[in-house]
Design an enzyme around this catalytic site. Structure first.
Site, PDB file in Angstrom:
ATOM      1  N   ARG A  47      55.672  30.797  24.453  1.00 33.66           N
ATOM      2  CA  ARG A  47      54.308  31.256  24.740  1.00 33.66           C
ATOM      3  C   ARG A  47      53.806  30.596  26.026  1.00 33.66           C
ATOM      4  NH1 ARG A  47      51.194  30.335  19.924  1.00 33.66           N
ATOM      5  NH2 ARG A  47      50.481  28.385  20.840  1.00 33.66           N
ATOM      6  N   TYR A  99      34.433  42.682  41.330  1.00 33.94           N
ATOM      7  CA  TYR A  99      35.208  43.548  40.442  1.00 33.94           C
ATOM      8  C   TYR A  99      34.398  43.837  39.175  1.00 33.94           C
ATOM      9  CZ  TYR A  99      38.685  45.107  37.135  1.00 33.94           C
ATOM     10  OH  TYR A  99      39.335  45.822  36.180  1.00 33.94           O
ATOM     11  N   ASP A 172      38.404  34.843  43.856  1.00 27.11           N
ATOM     12  CA  ASP A 172      39.259  35.994  43.554  1.00 27.11           C
ATOM     13  C   ASP A 172      39.756  36.510  44.902  1.00 27.11           C
ATOM     14  OD1 ASP A 172      40.367  38.472  43.073  1.00 27.11           O
ATOM     15  OD2 ASP A 172      38.868  39.083  41.585  1.00 27.11           O
ATOM     16  N   LYS A 197      48.083  43.852  41.533  1.00 25.48           N
ATOM     17  CA  LYS A 197      47.845  44.541  42.816  1.00 25.48           C
ATOM     18  C   LYS A 197      48.932  44.165  43.815  1.00 25.48           C
ATOM     19  CE  LYS A 197      44.068  45.443  40.516  1.00 25.48           C
ATOM     20  NZ  LYS A 197      44.098  46.481  39.508  1.00 25.48           N
TER      21      LYS A 197
HETATM   22  N1  PLP Z   1      39.964  41.230  40.507  1.00 29.37           N
HETATM   23  C1  PLP Z   1      40.011  42.305  41.294  1.00 29.37           C
HETATM   24  C2  PLP Z   1      39.501  42.200  42.701  1.00 29.37           C
HETATM   25  C3  PLP Z   1      40.512  43.515  40.806  1.00 29.37           C
HETATM   26  O1  PLP Z   1      40.542  44.597  41.609  1.00 29.37           O
HETATM   27  C4  PLP Z   1      40.982  43.579  39.463  1.00 29.37           C
HETATM   28  C5  PLP Z   1      41.496  44.843  38.898  1.00 29.37           C
HETATM   29  O2  PLP Z   1      41.270  45.907  39.432  1.00 29.37           O
HETATM   30  C6  PLP Z   1      40.916  42.429  38.680  1.00 29.37           C
HETATM   31  C7  PLP Z   1      40.417  41.274  39.226  1.00 29.37           C
HETATM   32  C8  PLP Z   1      41.398  42.448  37.258  1.00 29.37           C
HETATM   33  O3  PLP Z   1      42.797  42.437  37.239  1.00 29.37           O
HETATM   34  P1  PLP Z   1      43.692  43.098  36.076  1.00 29.37           P
HETATM   35  O4  PLP Z   1      43.454  44.577  36.132  1.00 29.37           O
HETATM   36  O5  PLP Z   1      45.073  42.677  36.439  1.00 29.37           O
HETATM   37  O6  PLP Z   1      43.223  42.513  34.789  1.00 29.37           O
END
Ligand code: PLP
Length: 385
Positions: A47, A99, A172, A197
């Protein structure tokens, strides 16, 4: 070694037993205990201890220039682990433009769980300064460029203000990627990626990552949250992520060049009101982006589609109709894959979104730029016909 070489060779790791240049996938969920009851291998249970995580985590740590990284089952699992490591009553600053799902989680779940979350316009460090002066802030969450208006936040200025008041800074950096921005060099404490991404880059793995600049009590709490809650990646996905990261640099560089060209060509289009792209000189955050991003401005841009002159077709209807008419771009959410995606974000985000209805978000992939522009031009023309 330059970061691009580190990524291309996955740090040059080979399998010790076979000398294979692609280390294997470990599927075992458990590891042998020594006869004297010790676990000298350092691994007990998969895990948290799957050896397939190691290479992806080590490569990312090297690319970000940090202390250590952790893989998570998704970007959301990674991001929420940071907030779960705080204590009820702690105060968080987050950007108004970010996001959407994470914003929703912060506004609806994290607040019920006891965090005090304030959403501010983070494109101006003065707003951060006045927020930390009026309240004790424990964590500042930055997203830059921020989805889907690509608002730029000054990581260095924000970190300085946050640190002076005792707050931690998490970034982020999904859209910037380690290719374009290294947040630790600008003062950040934690970097998060939706590895779904650009890091993986092929729209076939859901994954998230956190990297810490140094080992701190907060980082240790995040580690134990991952181990205990178990929001981890499967071994096959971790292996695919390592494979994806090996081509990170050429993919991101190509997407940046194409996005820049598309933004410049669409900026003068008669059926487009505005192109939002940090690489355009007309973009409000352009100067800051040029300081903070190196080698390009990212593969993401948004366009605001013009309605008809006589008002019979509103901008929002024209945007939705344009997305309906594309043939090469794929109508899908997400970003950072090899195929270009187009999305009407306001429909996804719903009530309360800061995103205008006439906006289409574009994730530029690796197709020929001319083909991508031609497809958008024919879709815009058809939407208006
Ligand atoms: N942060 C950003 C800038 C994103 O575009 C996304 C998803 O689109 C996330 C976080 C969340 O990631 P995940 O879809 O891998 O959970």
């Amino acid at each position: 070694m330059k970061p691009a070489s580190i990524a291309a060779q996955g740090l040059g790791w080979v399998d010790d037993q076979t000398r294979a240049v692609v280390p294997p996938i470990h599927t075992s969920t458990t590891f042998l205990r020594d006869p004297d009851n010790q676990y000298r291998s350092g691994r007990i249970y998969a895990r948290d201890h799957n050896p397939t995580f190691d290479q992806a985590e080590a490569v990312l740590t090297a690319l970000e220039g940090g202390h250590a990284s952790l893989l998570f089952a998704s970007g959301m699992a990674a991001a929420t682990a940071v907030f779960q490591a705080l204590a009820p009553g702690d105060r968080v600053l987050a950007p108004k433009v970010m996001y959407w799902s994470l914003r929703n989680w912060l506004a609806n779940f994290a607040t019920q769980w006891g965090l005090r979350v304030q959403f501010i316009d983070m494109s101006n460090p003065d707003h951060v300064r006045s927020a930390v002066q009026s309240d004790k802030i424990d964590l500042v969450w930055i997203e830059t460029p921020a989805n889907p208006l690509w608002t730029i936040t000054d990581i260095a200025a924000t970190s300085e203000i946050a640190h002076a008041s005792g707050a931690i800074v998490a970034v982020d950096s999904t859209v910037a990627t380690p290719v374009l921005t290294r947040p630790f060099e600008l003062g950040a404490d934690i970097v998060m990626h939706s590895a779904t991404k650009y890091l993986n880059g092929h729209s076939d793995v859901i994954a998230g990552t956190l990297t810490a600049r140094e080992d701190t009590p907060l980082w240790q709490r995040i580690r134990s949250i991952r181990a205990q809650i178990g929001g981890v990646l499967g071994p096959f996905e971790a292996w695919l992520l390592t494979r994806g990261m090996r081509t990170l640099f050429p993919r991101v560089r190509a997407a940046c060049a194409s996005a820049q060209s598309i933004a410049e060509r669409l900026a003068q289009h008669p059926l487009i009101d505005e192109v939002l792209y940090p690489g355009l000189q007309s973009f409000p955050g352009h100067v800051l982006a040029a300081q903070q991003m190196h080698g390009g401005f990212g593969g993401m841009l948004s366009i605001r589609v013009r309605g008809s002159k006589n008002g019979s077709l509103k901008g929002e209807e024209a945007a939705i109709a344009t997305a309906a008419k594309v043939q090469l771009w794929k109508r899908a959410t997400s970003l950072g894959g090899v195929e270009s995606l187009i999305e009407h974000r306001a429909s996804v985000e719903g009530a309360g979104t800061p995103v205008p209805g006439d906006l289409l978000r574009l994730s530029v992939g690796l197709e020929e730029t001319d083909d991508l522009v031609a497809d958008l031009e024919q879709a815009l023309a058809q939407a208006h016909s």
